[in-house]
Structures are given as C-alpha cells and as structure tokens.
Design a protein around this motif. Structure first.
Motif, short mmCIF file in Angstrom:
data_model
loop_
_atom_site.label_atom_id
_atom_site.label_comp_id
_atom_site.label_asym_id
_atom_site.label_seq_id
_atom_site.Cartn_x
_atom_site.Cartn_y
_atom_site.Cartn_z
N ASN A 62 -26.22 4.27 46.72
CA ASN A 62 -25.96 4.99 47.97
C ASN A 62 -25.39 4.11 49.07
OD1 ASN A 62 -26.96 7.28 46.75
ND2 ASN A 62 -29.01 7.01 47.57
N LYS A 63 -25.58 2.80 48.98
CA LYS A 63 -25.10 1.91 50.03
C LYS A 63 -23.90 1.08 49.56
CE LYS A 63 -28.44 3.14 52.80
NZ LYS A 63 -28.20 3.95 54.01
N LEU A 64 -24.11 0.27 48.52
CA LEU A 64 -23.05 -0.62 48.06
C LEU A 64 -21.92 0.15 47.39
CD1 LEU A 64 -22.00 -3.52 47.56
CD2 LEU A 64 -23.32 -3.52 45.44
N TYR A 65 -22.24 1.01 46.45
CA TYR A 65 -21.23 1.74 45.67
C TYR A 65 -20.37 2.62 46.57
CZ TYR A 65 -19.45 4.36 41.63
OH TYR A 65 -18.64 4.94 40.68
N LYS A 66 -20.98 3.21 47.60
CA LYS A 66 -20.24 4.05 48.53
C LYS A 66 -19.65 3.25 49.69
CE LYS A 66 -22.99 8.18 47.58
NZ LYS A 66 -23.90 9.22 48.16
N TRP A 67 -19.99 1.96 49.76
CA TRP A 67 -19.49 1.03 50.79
C TRP A 67 -19.72 1.61 52.19
CZ3 TRP A 67 -19.17 -3.76 49.97
CH2 TRP A 67 -18.49 -4.61 50.84
N GLY A 109 -11.44 7.66 46.57
CA GLY A 109 -10.42 7.68 47.61
C GLY A 109 -10.95 7.23 48.95
N GLN A 110 -12.19 7.58 49.25
CA GLN A 110 -12.81 7.16 50.51
C GLN A 110 -12.98 5.65 50.56
OE1 GLN A 110 -16.52 9.15 51.34
NE2 GLN A 110 -17.16 7.59 52.80
N VAL A 111 -13.50 5.07 49.47
CA VAL A 111 -13.68 3.61 49.42
C VAL A 111 -12.33 2.91 49.45
CG1 VAL A 111 -14.57 1.71 48.03
CG2 VAL A 111 -15.88 3.82 48.20
N GLU A 112 -11.34 3.47 48.75
CA GLU A 112 -10.02 2.86 48.73
C GLU A 112 -9.38 2.88 50.12
OE1 GLU A 112 -6.15 2.88 45.78
OE2 GLU A 112 -7.33 4.71 46.00
N GLU A 113 -9.58 3.95 50.84
CA GLU A 113 -9.04 4.04 52.20
C GLU A 113 -9.68 2.99 53.11
OE1 GLU A 113 -8.70 7.27 55.88
OE2 GLU A 113 -9.58 7.85 53.95
N ILE A 114 -10.99 2.80 52.96
CA ILE A 114 -11.68 1.78 53.75
C ILE A 114 -11.14 0.40 53.42
CG2 ILE A 114 -13.90 0.66 54.15
CD1 ILE A 114 -15.22 3.39 53.64
N TYR A 115 -10.94 0.16 52.12
CA TYR A 115 -10.46 -1.16 51.71
C TYR A 115 -9.05 -1.43 52.19
CZ TYR A 115 -8.64 -4.87 48.78
OH TYR A 115 -8.04 -6.01 48.35
N LEU A 121 -15.12 -3.39 43.32
CA LEU A 121 -15.75 -2.11 43.00
C LEU A 121 -14.72 -1.12 42.47
CD1 LEU A 121 -18.07 -1.67 46.13
CD2 LEU A 121 -18.72 -2.49 43.87
N LEU A 122 -13.55 -1.07 43.09
CA LEU A 122 -12.52 -0.10 42.70
C LEU A 122 -11.90 -0.44 41.36
CD1 LEU A 122 -10.80 0.28 46.18
CD2 LEU A 122 -12.06 2.07 44.98
N ASP A 123 -11.73 -1.72 41.05
CA ASP A 123 -11.05 -2.11 39.81
C ASP A 123 -11.98 -2.29 38.63
OD1 ASP A 123 -8.68 -2.05 41.15
OD2 ASP A 123 -8.40 -4.21 41.29
N TRP A 124 -13.25 -2.65 38.89
CA TRP A 124 -14.13 -3.00 37.78
C TRP A 124 -15.28 -2.02 37.56
CZ3 TRP A 124 -14.76 -9.04 38.61
CH2 TRP A 124 -13.54 -9.65 38.30
N LEU A 125 -15.52 -1.12 38.50
CA LEU A 125 -16.59 -0.13 38.32
C LEU A 125 -15.99 1.27 38.29
CD1 LEU A 125 -19.44 -1.39 40.71
CD2 LEU A 125 -19.24 -1.70 38.24
N GLY A 178 -6.07 -5.54 37.89
CA GLY A 178 -6.28 -4.26 38.54
C GLY A 178 -5.33 -4.08 39.70
N ALA A 179 -5.43 -2.95 40.35
CA ALA A 179 -4.49 -2.64 41.43
C ALA A 179 -4.90 -3.25 42.76
CB ALA A 179 -4.37 -1.12 41.58
N HIS A 180 -6.16 -3.66 42.92
CA HIS A 180 -6.64 -4.10 44.22
C HIS A 180 -7.01 -5.57 44.27
CE1 HIS A 180 -7.51 0.24 43.77
NE2 HIS A 180 -7.10 0.32 45.02
#
Length: 272
Positions: free
Chosen positions: A203-208, A37-43, A24-28, A57-59
């Motif tokens: 609201n669910k997948l994109y925001k993880w 930043g929130q999703v990246e922190e979770i990951y 999600l972070l690298d391709w969307l 990508g970075a992730h």
C-alpha cells in the motif's frame, strides 16, 4: 575515507531512493494498468535524467544501474575501512562493523541536514526567496537519521537501560535477563514485520505514496519500509550482542565514571 565513503554512500542511496519507481515499473509486475500509469506519471515528473535511454527496461537508465552496483560496494568498503573512535565499542563481527559504518553515514546525514537548513534560512530571510523543498528534505533526512541512529545505539549498548535489579543479581541470572530481553526484541521485530509487511510494501511502496506537500516527496513510500528494515537489523544486532557479551565479567553501573571511562574521555578530547 571516513568522510568520502559515507558521503558517497548517502549520495548513491539518495539517487536510488529517488529513482526507485524506475525499478518498480521495470522489474515488478503491476496488475492494475491505472496504478502503473499513476506511478509512471509520478516517476516521469521526478526523473533526474529523463533523456537517457533505458537499460533492462524502459525506465532504468545506466546511472541507475551504476548506483545499484555501487551501493553494496561502498557498504563493504565502508565496513572494512571504518576506524574506531576513542569511546566506541568495536565488536568483532561483520554486523558490528556495518553498524559502525551506518553510524558514520548518520553523521554525514546530520551534516547535510544542517547545510540544507542554513541554505533555507539564507534564501528565506536574506534573499526572501524561500524554497519549496528544504523543509520536507530536512524532515525526510531526519527520519532516516532517527531510524539508523537507533541501530547504531543498539550496537554501542547505549540505549536506555534500568540496572537496579540487574546489578543486584549474580552473573548467571544476568544472562537470563539478557536472553529474555533479546527474545522480546526479536519477537517484537518479527510480529511488526509480519503484521505490517503487506500494508507497508503493497500500500505504500508499491503504490509510491507521496507526502502531499508542494515538494511532495515519497516520504510514506520510503520511510515505512525503512522502519521494517531497521527493526530487523536491530533484532540481528541484539542477537550478536547477546553472544558477544555472554562471557563478559559482571558490571556495576553507577552514576560515577570509572577509571576506564575517565581515560576514554581524556583520549577523546586529546589529553594524555
């Protein structure tokens, strides 16, 4: 093959689901930097291989790419090598074979759930060191089992049906009933996907979205998209079933097992 391919499929799919935020972070694109930043922190908290360099990508690392390539390969191999059990309906299409393979995957997931629950019982009551993840992991797997077993049940024609009126009409009217039920299934699947696509994928997948427990797995972010995927597969399987059963001879459904069913039961338990 009956054990290893489904187990490898479960392991590969589990890796991809757990590392899905990397894709999600690298391709969307994320329009909101705070959300990204929130999703990246979770990951970063859940990354199994945090020290591996990124690829494309970075992730996304090399193991993620290997898992992404391996998953469809395992699905094709499993679909082509699955062996029909004594009481199973095989079908003739690739969708039927894929549903049979998903049935094997579901069986492996039930075995994994049992192992996880036994491990939790041992840790909690023998060592008195309960885990934080076993309960949520079992719930997570059980939800996937519930969804995928429904798809398998549709392929096997083993869902609950009421035959009181169906058995009393001629075969041409039975085909009309079959067509109406298939149309209703397809309509339900269409409107469910159409009406909840934004809610589920944005609201669910994109925001993880996470579960909110101590283990905090992404159950809402993964299960709700899976509902839409499985209901789409169920609708496709219903259409395949309609065409496959169109020229089938009329059946009379009773509570008494017929001779063919008795023979299948005997074969299933190893009797001649």
């Amino acid at each position: 093959m009956e054990w290893l391919v489904p187990l490898a499929f479960v392991a590969t799919a589990s890796w991809l689901v757990w590392h899905l935020p990397a894709f999600l972070l690298d391709w969307l694109p994320y329009t909101s930097e705070s959300l990204k930043g929130q999703v990246e922190e979770i990951y970063l908290r859940s990354d199994v291989t945090p020290n591996m360099p990124g690829v494309f990508g970075a992730h996304i690392d090399m193991i993620d790419i290997i898992a992404l390539v391996l998953l469809p390969i395992l699905a094709v191999v499993g679909t082509r090598t699955v062996r029909l059990a004594a009481m199973e309906y095989g079908g003739s299409s690739g969708i039927d074979r894929f549903a049979l393979f998903i049935g094997r995957v579901t069986m492996m997931m039930i075995a994994i759930m049992t192992i996880v629950m036994l491990y939790e019982v041992f840790m909690r009551y023998i060592l008195e060191k309960p885990t934080e993840w076993a309960n949520e992991m079992t719930l997570w797997f059980a939800s996937f089992v519930f969804l995928m077993s429904g798809y398998y049940a549709m392929q096997q024609r083993s869902h609950i049906r009421i035959f009181l009126l169906y058995d009393s009409v001629p075969r041409w009217l039975q085909r009309v009933f079959d067509t109406i039920s298939t149309v209703l299934i397809v309509m339900f699947a269409f409107f469910l996907v159409y009406g909840s696509y934004k809610q589920v994928f944005v609201n669910k997948l994109y925001k993880w979205e996470l579960y909110g427990s101590a283990f905090n797995p992404p159950i809402p972010a993964t299960l709700q998209p899976m509902v839409l995927i499985v209901i789409t597969l169920v609708a496709m399987q219903a259409i395949v079933n309609l065409f496959a059963d169109w020229n089938k001879e009329p059946e009379i459904h009773t509570d008494e097992p017929d001779d063919e069913e008795i023979e299948m039961l005997k074969k299933a338990v190893g009797q001649d």
